[in-house]
Design a protein around this motif. Structure first.
Motif, PDB file in Angstrom:
ATOM      1  N   LEU A 133       0.827  -1.211   0.000  1.00 46.01           N
ATOM      2  CA  LEU A 133       0.000   0.000   0.000  1.00 46.01           C
ATOM      3  C   LEU A 133       0.861   1.261   0.000  1.00 46.01           C
ATOM      4  CD1 LEU A 133      -2.757  -1.106   2.540  1.00 46.01           C
ATOM      5  CD2 LEU A 133      -2.948  -0.995   0.058  1.00 46.01           C
ATOM      6  N   LEU A 146       2.211   1.689  -3.592  1.00 48.99           N
ATOM      7  CA  LEU A 146       1.178   2.147  -4.514  1.00 48.99           C
ATOM      8  C   LEU A 146       0.820   3.607  -4.266  1.00 48.99           C
ATOM      9  CD1 LEU A 146      -1.181  -0.971  -4.500  1.00 48.99           C
ATOM     10  CD2 LEU A 146       0.375  -0.268  -6.325  1.00 48.99           C
ATOM     11  N   THR A 147       0.820   4.011  -2.999  1.00 55.92           N
ATOM     12  CA  THR A 147       0.536   5.411  -2.678  1.00 55.92           C
ATOM     13  C   THR A 147       1.636   6.323  -3.193  1.00 55.92           C
ATOM     14  OG1 THR A 147      -0.680   4.739  -0.688  1.00 55.92           O
ATOM     15  CG2 THR A 147       0.028   7.028  -0.806  1.00 55.92           C
ATOM     16  N   ASP A 150      -5.448   1.094  -8.350  1.00 55.74           N
ATOM     17  CA  ASP A 150      -5.014  -0.063  -7.561  1.00 55.74           C
ATOM     18  C   ASP A 150      -5.491   0.062  -6.117  1.00 55.74           C
ATOM     19  OD1 ASP A 150      -2.472  -1.540  -9.213  1.00 55.74           O
ATOM     20  OD2 ASP A 150      -2.954   0.503  -9.778  1.00 55.74           O
ATOM     21  N   LEU A 151      -5.327   1.243  -5.558  1.00 56.80           N
ATOM     22  CA  LEU A 151      -5.731   1.464  -4.170  1.00 56.80           C
ATOM     23  C   LEU A 151      -7.254   1.358  -4.021  1.00 56.80           C
ATOM     24  CD1 LEU A 151      -3.299   4.396  -3.363  1.00 56.80           C
ATOM     25  CD2 LEU A 151      -3.192   2.083  -2.412  1.00 56.80           C
ATOM     26  N   TRP A 199      -3.837   5.150  -8.124  1.00 58.94           N
ATOM     27  CA  TRP A 199      -5.110   5.338  -7.444  1.00 58.94           C
ATOM     28  C   TRP A 199      -6.107   4.227  -7.723  1.00 58.94           C
ATOM     29  CZ3 TRP A 199      -2.925   8.063  -4.270  1.00 58.94           C
ATOM     30  CH2 TRP A 199      -2.242   9.238  -4.550  1.00 58.94           C
TER      31      TRP A 199
END
Length: 346
Positions: free
Chosen positions: A114, A117-118, A125-126, A123
């Motif tokens: 996470l 990805l952040t 994916d999250l 976005w």
């Protein structure tokens, strides 16, 4: 604008709505201007209006999307070993999590994904991971046994028999099959010109639809988009009860999904607003035997008016049935019916 119509997508099949949402999200995520609506007439079909120069461009974007997740290093490809068996790290429903050590390893590994990805501003994916949910380390029954599925989306209908789970078993396989196609083959599948089910070997009892449709061959490009449609239906975690899934009503053996049909082009942000709205939920729940629900005619009428002002012409409800064993039940959305409470014309 270029219009891409999903010609074989019927409003009475949950798979059609999910593929519609997922395809729109995939295009929107790379900066494509997208408007989406349903055609009018006796046989409505979902259609996307985009600023792509042609339909092939949309197919190329879906192809690149699948290639990204088929590559080593993507979160779809990451595993964690539990009980001597590898499981998809970001799957919301896992087994072999009874020890504190396993829970700690899982959470630390998930947080690393996470954070990455952040940082990379991924976005969609999250959104997808958040919508899928997570194993509920905080939930236990009166015997102190973990209720880890209570943090998962009800849209995750991948049976857990033989250690299967939605990320490692389904998303990963579909990423591989869609990435292996040529873009024109993806476009053929999206438009409904062909139905090719590589993941299910084109078997008549294929489960590639993952609960969004009855068993049978499902084109893998449609199935891939449908699973990414989950990203547009958030899951809200609860400490004292099961998580709430957007677009879902009921519990246990009396459950339904619901979805709107509309005739005015929406941006995808408008779609998310409508899907998560209390008004859509109220209209969908009208007449259903839901526990602790008081039928409020005034609230239903107000919800209908609110939806009508946003060009919603109908709400489809999909009863969810269970098949197979109680230990590893297979949940499936059945053929949908319009809500008996009609939406008034604006």
């Amino acid at each position: 604008m270029t219009t891409l119509t999903l010609h074989t997508a019927n409003p009475d099949t949950m798979l059609s709505h999910m593929a519609f949402y997922g395809l729109s999200a995939i295009l929107d995520d790379v900066g494509v201007e997208v408007r989406l609506d349903w055609t009018s007439g006796a046989r409505p079909r979902p259609q996307l209006h985009t600023d792509c120069p042609d339909e092939n461009t949309a197919a190329e974007i879906v192809h690149a999307h699948a290639q990204h997740y088929a590559a080593d290093g993507s979160w779809v490809q990451q595993d964690i070993e539990l009980g001597g068996t590898a499981r998809g790290l970001m799957s919301p429903r896992l087994s072999q999590l009874r020890t504190t050590e396993n829970w700690t390893r899982l959470q630390q590994a998930r947080h690393t994904v996470l954070d990455t990805l952040t940082t990379d501003r991924r976005w969609l994916d999250l959104q997808q991971i958040a919508a899928l949910g997570q194993p509920a380390y905080w939930r236990h029954n009166i015997k102190g046994e973990p209720l880890q599925d209570d943090g998962a989306s009800r849209l995750d209908m991948q049976p857990r028999n033989q250690g299967s789970e939605i990320v490692g078993t389904r998303l990963r396989r579909l990423a591989d099959t869609v990435a292996a196609r040529k873009p024109h083959q993806i476009l053929d599948g999206l438009r409904g010109d062909t139905i090719t089910d590589e993941a299910g070997n084109n078997k008549p009892d294929s489960r590639t639809a993952t609960g969004f449709a009855p068993p049978g061959p499902t084109d893998n490009a449609i199935a891939w988009c449908a699973l990414w449609g989950i990203s547009q239906l958030p899951t809200t975690l609860r400490t004292r009860t099961t998580a709430i899934t957007t677009g879902h009503l009921g519990r246990n053996r009396r459950e339904w999904f619901y979805a709107p049909v509309w005739h005015q082009p929406w941006r995808i942000a408008r779609l998310r607003t409508i899907l998560a709205s209390a008004q859509l939920r109220t209209a969908a729940a009208a007449g259903l035997p839901l526990p602790t629900r008081t039928i409020d005619t005034l609230a239903t009428t107000a919800a209908q008016a609110w939806l009508s002002a946003r060009h919603v012409v109908g709400v489809m409800r999909f009863p969810i049935d269970r098949f197979g064993s109680d230990n590893a039940p297979e949940r499936r959305a059945q053929r949908g019916d319009p809500s008996p409470t009609s939406v008034p014309r604006g």
